[in-house]
Design a protein around this motif. Structure first.
Motif: not given
Length: 385
Positions: A233-254
């Protein structure tokens, strides 16, 4: 007009020293590595981001050039521009660190293809890398930073060291980060076409854009492939300049990777309760940062060709999690029904034949377009409050 730095391209990276690999890690020695990207958005200047996050030795860069791409490994020589790092043309990236180039005053626009050439004079060791780059890269022996074309070049199916480009854009520009697994990264879509579903969705937007932080094989709760999503989360989302929205797809590999890795022995993935708790933690952390968080149902994969991946337990958990996501108790601001967009109507646990990449687990370009077209654009109001 007031401007600020906004991410216009991103590529999430993997530790080459992990125990399990989908693609073989590699390094370089006395070679020029040339890689191309397509910008999701434009601005009046740009800067390059490079990473030695997972290297075990300092990374020596003997030169880095930026140019407009023509085709393949070719560049427009009139656009060839040396990059500088704190004023120098060479730089050493310490172990575990990322660096950003000095700004280049070059107006660029969305959809523009640029090529980055790195001369790596020493032995890099296994490189910090990405599984699905924008397009096939190229490598040749020696220093050929300004060559118009790299002749007899080795083709590189993976990306190396390059993690992003920022552009100097209007200060009210806001972007979305697509965050998750191979369906985000665009595995099995056509290289060089930018046809992952986040890229195709981004081209539908009239304001702002989407950058891609997907990792093929990534999981929500367990490391490998890549750090697990909660750890990113920190380096791949919160550190991205200009981010306001996050679109997520996860679970297949879990659900699928435990069986694939252990095959033919049985292996258990997370329960539905553990997985939904993880998604809630993910949403809560992103909400705490003030971001709009858009979840999605988990895509179908019944009948995938990868032995051990498709298990009854995993399929049951996937259905239970998707039912929860489509209900009223989930923690997201909205949920996109990705599964429904690409499911075979006669067998909803399978990908529709016309959207199947061929392995039963991934969608092709048409499937990615179906997902992009299924998104309500009102969910992505990318503007400064």
């Amino acid at each position: 007009m007031t401007t600020t730095w906004i991410a216009a391209h991103r590529s999430a990276v993997i530790n080459p020293h992990e125990a399990f690999h989908l693609l073989e890690p590699r390094g370089f020695s006395d070679q020029t590595v040339r890689q191309s990207i397509r910008l999701a958005g434009g601005g009046e200047a740009l800067r390059l981001r490079l990473s030695n996050r997972y290297g075990k030795e300092p990374l020596d860069i003997g030169g880095a050039h930026l140019a407009v791409r023509t085709h393949g490994s070719g560049i427009d020589p009139t656009s060839d521009t040396p990059l500088h790092f704190s004023g120098a043309e060479t730089v050493t990236v310490p172990v575990g660190e990322d660096i950003t180039s000095d700004p280049v005053e070059l107006p660029v626009s969305a959809g523009e293809e640029l090529t980055i050439s790195l001369y790596l004079p020493g032995d890099t060791g296994l490189s910090t890398y990405s599984a699905v780059p924008y397009d096939t890269g190229h490598a040749v022996p020696g220093n050929h930073l300004s060559a118009e074309l790299l002749h007899n070049a080795e083709e590189l199916p993976t990306g190396h060291f390059l993690t992003g480009i920022d552009v100097l854009a209007p200060a009210d520009t806001r972007i979305a980060v697509a965050f998750g697994d191979s369906w985000i990264e665009g595995a099995f879509t056509t290289p060089g076409t930018d046809n992952s579903f986040p890229a195709q969705l981004s081209r539908r937007l009239t304001r702002g854009w989407i950058v891609n932080q997907g990792i093929s094989g990534n999981r929500l709760l367990t490391d490998e492939i890549g750090e697990h999503l909660l750890a990113r989360i920190d380096h791949d989302v919160l550190a991205v300049p200009g981010v306001s929205h996050v679109l997520i797809h996860i679970g297949l590999n879990d659900f699928g990777l435990p069986g694939l890795i252990a095959h033919p022995e049985p292996a258990e993935g997370p329960t539905a309760a553990a997985f939904t708790a993880g998604l809630t933690t993910l949403a809560d952390r992103l909400h705490t940062a003030g971001l709009t968080v858009i979840g999605s149902t988990i895509g179908p994969y019944r009948g995938t060709v990868y032995e051990g991946y498709d298990t009854e337990t995993g399929q049951t958990v996937r259905r239970d999690v998707n039912a929860w996501l489509l209900g009223t108790d989930h923690p997201f601001d909205a949920v996109i029904d990705i599964a429904a967009a690409v499911a075979d109507p006669t067998a909803p646990d399978r990908i529709r034949p016309e959207f199947n990449s061929g392995d039963g687990l991934h969608i092709n370009d048409a499937g990615a377009k179906a997902v992009a077209d299924a998104v309500d654009l009102s969910l992505l109001k990318l503007q400064k409050p």
